[in-house]
Design a protein around this motif. Structure first.
Motif, PDB file in Angstrom:
ATOM      1  N   GLN A 191       4.597   6.747  -9.434  1.00 15.08           N
ATOM      2  CA  GLN A 191       5.596   6.698 -10.500  1.00 15.08           C
ATOM      3  C   GLN A 191       6.919   6.212  -9.924  1.00 15.08           C
ATOM      4  OE1 GLN A 191       5.586  10.632 -12.196  1.00 15.08           O
ATOM      5  NE2 GLN A 191       3.671  10.308 -13.289  1.00 15.08           N
ATOM      6  N   ALA A 192       7.840   5.866 -10.809  1.00 18.74           N
ATOM      7  CA  ALA A 192       9.100   5.261 -10.392  1.00 18.74           C
ATOM      8  C   ALA A 192       9.748   6.055  -9.256  1.00 18.74           C
ATOM      9  CB  ALA A 192      10.053   5.179 -11.589  1.00 18.74           C
ATOM     10  N   GLY A 193      10.009   5.366  -8.153  1.00 20.52           N
ATOM     11  CA  GLY A 193      10.688   5.995  -7.027  1.00 20.52           C
ATOM     12  C   GLY A 193       9.800   6.829  -6.131  1.00 20.52           C
ATOM     13  N   LYS A 194       8.507   6.886  -6.436  1.00 20.07           N
ATOM     14  CA  LYS A 194       7.607   7.710  -5.635  1.00 20.07           C
ATOM     15  C   LYS A 194       6.621   6.829  -4.868  1.00 20.07           C
ATOM     16  CE  LYS A 194       7.848  11.852  -8.513  1.00 20.07           C
ATOM     17  NZ  LYS A 194       7.087  12.909  -9.227  1.00 20.07           N
ATOM     18  N   ALA A 195       6.095   7.404  -3.793  1.00 20.27           N
ATOM     19  CA  ALA A 195       5.183   6.666  -2.917  1.00 20.27           C
ATOM     20  C   ALA A 195       3.850   6.425  -3.619  1.00 20.27           C
ATOM     21  CB  ALA A 195       4.975   7.455  -1.630  1.00 20.27           C
ATOM     22  N   PRO A 196       3.121   5.380  -3.223  1.00 25.46           N
ATOM     23  CA  PRO A 196       1.785   5.141  -3.785  1.00 25.46           C
ATOM     24  C   PRO A 196       0.870   6.338  -3.550  1.00 25.46           C
ATOM     25  CG  PRO A 196       2.535   3.239  -2.533  1.00 25.46           C
ATOM     26  CD  PRO A 196       3.515   4.338  -2.263  1.00 25.46           C
ATOM     27  N   VAL A 197      -0.112   6.500  -4.430  1.00 26.12           N
ATOM     28  CA  VAL A 197      -1.034   7.647  -4.368  1.00 26.12           C
ATOM     29  C   VAL A 197      -2.357   7.173  -3.778  1.00 26.12           C
ATOM     30  CG1 VAL A 197      -2.255   9.393  -5.714  1.00 26.12           C
ATOM     31  CG2 VAL A 197       0.066   8.680  -6.385  1.00 26.12           C
ATOM     32  N   VAL A 198      -2.801   7.844  -2.713  1.00 25.56           N
ATOM     33  CA  VAL A 198      -4.074   7.490  -2.077  1.00 25.56           C
ATOM     34  C   VAL A 198      -5.224   8.098  -2.873  1.00 25.56           C
ATOM     35  CG1 VAL A 198      -5.476   7.714   0.010  1.00 25.56           C
ATOM     36  CG2 VAL A 198      -2.986   7.409   0.191  1.00 25.56           C
ATOM     37  N   ASN A 199      -6.262   7.298  -3.111  1.00 32.69           N
ATOM     38  CA  ASN A 199      -7.474   7.779  -3.772  1.00 32.69           C
ATOM     39  C   ASN A 199      -8.400   8.342  -2.687  1.00 32.69           C
ATOM     40  OD1 ASN A 199      -9.979   8.103  -5.039  1.00 32.69           O
ATOM     41  ND2 ASN A 199      -9.654   6.371  -6.411  1.00 32.69           N
ATOM     42  N   GLU A 200      -8.262   9.633  -2.416  1.00 34.47           N
ATOM     43  CA  GLU A 200      -8.999  10.242  -1.307  1.00 34.47           C
ATOM     44  C   GLU A 200     -10.507  10.209  -1.551  1.00 34.47           C
ATOM     45  OE1 GLU A 200      -7.930  11.057   1.502  1.00 34.47           O
ATOM     46  OE2 GLU A 200      -5.745  11.232   1.272  1.00 34.47           O
ATOM     47  N   GLN A 201     -10.921  10.359  -2.799  1.00 37.38           N
ATOM     48  CA  GLN A 201     -12.356  10.294  -3.096  1.00 37.38           C
ATOM     49  C   GLN A 201     -12.907   8.913  -2.762  1.00 37.38           C
ATOM     50  OE1 GLN A 201     -13.992   8.509  -5.821  1.00 37.38           O
ATOM     51  NE2 GLN A 201     -15.992   9.230  -5.090  1.00 37.38           N
ATOM     52  N   ALA A 202     -12.139   7.886  -3.062  1.00 37.61           N
ATOM     53  CA  ALA A 202     -12.576   6.526  -2.737  1.00 37.61           C
ATOM     54  C   ALA A 202     -12.636   6.321  -1.233  1.00 37.61           C
ATOM     55  CB  ALA A 202     -11.618   5.513  -3.369  1.00 37.61           C
ATOM     56  N   VAL A 203     -11.664   6.878  -0.501  1.00 36.54           N
ATOM     57  CA  VAL A 203     -11.667   6.775   0.959  1.00 36.54           C
ATOM     58  C   VAL A 203     -12.947   7.378   1.528  1.00 36.54           C
ATOM     59  CG1 VAL A 203     -10.547   7.553   3.088  1.00 36.54           C
ATOM     60  CG2 VAL A 203      -9.151   6.707   1.182  1.00 36.54           C
ATOM     61  N   ARG A 204     -13.326   8.549   1.039  1.00 40.20           N
ATOM     62  CA  ARG A 204     -14.553   9.198   1.524  1.00 40.20           C
ATOM     63  C   ARG A 204     -15.793   8.380   1.163  1.00 40.20           C
ATOM     64  NH1 ARG A 204     -11.638  13.728  -0.364  1.00 40.20           N
ATOM     65  NH2 ARG A 204     -12.785  13.702  -2.349  1.00 40.20           N
ATOM     66  N   SER A 205     -15.817   7.840  -0.047  1.00 37.15           N
ATOM     67  CA  SER A 205     -16.979   7.059  -0.484  1.00 37.15           C
ATOM     68  C   SER A 205     -17.140   5.794   0.339  1.00 37.15           C
ATOM     69  CB  SER A 205     -16.847   6.703  -1.968  1.00 37.15           C
ATOM     70  OG  SER A 205     -16.856   7.862  -2.775  1.00 37.15           O
ATOM     71  N   VAL A 206     -16.038   5.078   0.557  1.00 38.54           N
ATOM     72  CA  VAL A 206     -16.102   3.833   1.322  1.00 38.54           C
ATOM     73  C   VAL A 206     -16.469   4.127   2.773  1.00 38.54           C
ATOM     74  CG1 VAL A 206     -14.767   1.869   2.168  1.00 38.54           C
ATOM     75  CG2 VAL A 206     -14.506   2.620  -0.202  1.00 38.54           C
ATOM     76  N   ARG A 207     -15.930   5.204   3.334  1.00 39.31           N
ATOM     77  CA  ARG A 207     -16.261   5.560   4.718  1.00 39.31           C
ATOM     78  C   ARG A 207     -17.763   5.836   4.848  1.00 39.31           C
ATOM     79  NH1 ARG A 207     -13.566   6.830   9.772  1.00 39.31           N
ATOM     80  NH2 ARG A 207     -15.352   6.594  11.171  1.00 39.31           N
ATOM     81  N   ALA A 208     -18.339   6.517   3.867  1.00 41.77           N
ATOM     82  CA  ALA A 208     -19.783   6.803   3.911  1.00 41.77           C
ATOM     83  C   ALA A 208     -20.590   5.514   3.831  1.00 41.77           C
ATOM     84  CB  ALA A 208     -20.163   7.751   2.770  1.00 41.77           C
ATOM     85  N   LEU A 209     -20.156   4.560   3.019  1.00 41.62           N
ATOM     86  CA  LEU A 209     -20.839   3.270   2.942  1.00 41.62           C
ATOM     87  C   LEU A 209     -20.751   2.544   4.276  1.00 41.62           C
ATOM     88  CD1 LEU A 209     -19.547   2.077  -0.561  1.00 41.62           C
ATOM     89  CD2 LEU A 209     -21.855   2.868  -0.035  1.00 41.62           C
ATOM     90  N   TYR A 210     -19.577   2.568   4.883  1.00 40.54           N
ATOM     91  CA  TYR A 210     -19.363   1.878   6.159  1.00 40.54           C
ATOM     92  C   TYR A 210     -20.175   2.513   7.287  1.00 40.54           C
ATOM     93  CZ  TYR A 210     -16.875   0.037  10.244  1.00 40.54           C
ATOM     94  OH  TYR A 210     -16.557  -0.550  11.443  1.00 40.54           O
ATOM     95  N   ASP A 211     -20.323   3.824   7.242  1.00 39.60           N
ATOM     96  CA  ASP A 211     -21.027   4.543   8.307  1.00 39.60           C
ATOM     97  C   ASP A 211     -22.545   4.459   8.194  1.00 39.60           C
ATOM     98  OD1 ASP A 211     -18.694   5.289   9.565  1.00 39.60           O
ATOM     99  OD2 ASP A 211     -18.561   7.262   8.603  1.00 39.60           O
ATOM    100  N   GLY A 212     -23.037   3.635   7.284  1.00 42.40           N
ATOM    101  CA  GLY A 212     -24.477   3.406   7.226  1.00 42.40           C
ATOM    102  C   GLY A 212     -25.089   3.538   5.856  1.00 42.40           C
ATOM    103  N   GLY A 213     -24.333   4.056   4.876  1.00 44.43           N
ATOM    104  CA  GLY A 213     -24.890   4.264   3.552  1.00 44.43           C
ATOM    105  C   GLY A 213     -24.861   3.051   2.656  1.00 44.43           C
ATOM    106  N   GLY A 214     -24.129   2.019   3.041  1.00 44.80           N
ATOM    107  CA  GLY A 214     -24.000   0.837   2.198  1.00 44.80           C
ATOM    108  C   GLY A 214     -25.154  -0.124   2.350  1.00 44.80           C
ATOM    109  N   ARG A 215     -25.355  -0.954   1.339  1.00 42.68           N
ATOM    110  CA  ARG A 215     -26.388  -1.981   1.389  1.00 42.68           C
ATOM    111  C   ARG A 215     -25.968  -3.069   2.376  1.00 42.68           C
ATOM    112  NH1 ARG A 215     -27.063  -2.608  -5.102  1.00 42.68           N
ATOM    113  NH2 ARG A 215     -25.080  -1.488  -5.087  1.00 42.68           N
ATOM    114  N   GLY A 216     -26.770  -3.280   3.393  1.00 43.73           N
ATOM    115  CA  GLY A 216     -26.429  -4.252   4.423  1.00 43.73           C
ATOM    116  C   GLY A 216     -25.584  -3.690   5.540  1.00 43.73           C
ATOM    117  N   ALA A 217     -25.271  -2.380   5.481  1.00 40.27           N
ATOM    118  CA  ALA A 217     -24.407  -1.783   6.501  1.00 40.27           C
ATOM    119  C   ALA A 217     -25.043  -1.759   7.878  1.00 40.27           C
ATOM    120  CB  ALA A 217     -24.015  -0.358   6.079  1.00 40.27           C
TER     121      ALA A 217
END
Length: 251
Positions: A168-194
């Motif tokens: 919001q105005a004047g505030k820092a961007p908000v990290v999507n922690e659930q997305a961070v965990r999901s992408v990390r799991a894909l990168y660590d072997g769960g993704g197609r082609g990983a």
């Protein structure tokens, strides 16, 4: 409005230049007849407010022997003013059907025609410069990403810079922690082609973990909403930020 159901789609001014679905398909006619393109699929989003067609350009490359990536040209437009008529080079990774826009430094990856201007198919093709040059530069970047190892301890920090929503105005961007965990799991072997040699522990693998999350796993009201976001909205921004961050690692 739609001619089949008479359902209204948008209220626009008299200056608004409508691009008809037929024009989107006709855009590819000479490309398929004379330039080796193959019209592969077409569809609509938001009950017909947006429509698109995707053609394979015939360009492709294989990374580390098994990881195939094909070149495409996406043409999309909207009749509600939410999207300029956009011709965009894009890539599709075969093993997982991930899509990635080919946007290079000279901006020849995409051409946008606002709806206050008449859509001129020939002029757009000339601007795109239907050549192999954008694709060849993109292949070079992909190979750089494949050759670039990523420190496992730096992955979460990078994802927290990529997977953010504006604050919001004047505030820092908000990290999507659930997305961070999901992408990390894909990168660590769960993704197609990983597990492919091109992906394990590489910047290319991390990029594809982000694109797979955006294209196939990100929460959305429907598959149409997910596709729209992945091509034109917040998901596309995630992909672009991931590309920019990871290409910097190869510099």
């Amino acid at each position: 409005y739609r001619s089949d159901t008479k359902r209204p789609l948008a209220v626009v001014s008299k200056r608004f230049q409508v691009v008809q679905p037929e024009e989107v398909l006709e855009f590819y006619r000479d490309l398929t007849e004379y330039s080796g393109f193959e019209l592969e699929t077409a569809g609509v989003l938001k009950e017909g407010r947006k429509f698109w067609a995707l053609a394979r350009t015939g360009q492709c490359t294989t990374l580390k022997g098994k990881d195939q990536v094909n070149g495409y040209l996406l043409l999309a437009t909207a009749c509600d003013g939410s999207l300029a008529t956009t011709a965009q080079f894009t890539s599709v990774r075969v093993v997982c059907n991930n899509t990635l826009q080919i946007a290079l430094g000279d901006n020849r990856g995409a051409v946008k025609v606002p709806h206050r201007s008449e859509f001129n198919a020939d002029a757009v093709k000339q601007q795109l410069g239907i050549t192999v040059a954008p694709w060849n530069r993109f292949v070079t970047k992909m190979k750089d990403l494949v050759a670039c190892p990523v420190d496992p301890d730096s992955v979460d920090g990078l994802l927290r810079r990529v997977l953010v929503y504006p604050g919001q105005a004047g505030k820092a961007p908000v990290v999507n922690e659930q997305a961070v965990r999901s992408v990390r799991a894909l990168y660590d072997g769960g993704g197609r082609g990983a597990q492919l040699a091109s992906s394990r522990g590489t910047a290319w693998g991390l990029l594809n973990s982000v694109t797979e999350y955006v294209d196939h796993h990100r929460r959305a009201r429907s598959d149409d909403h997910r596709r729209e976001a992945a091509w034109f909205g917040q998901g596309a921004q995630f992909k672009q930020r991931a590309w920019d961050e990871l290409v910097q690692l190869t510099a």
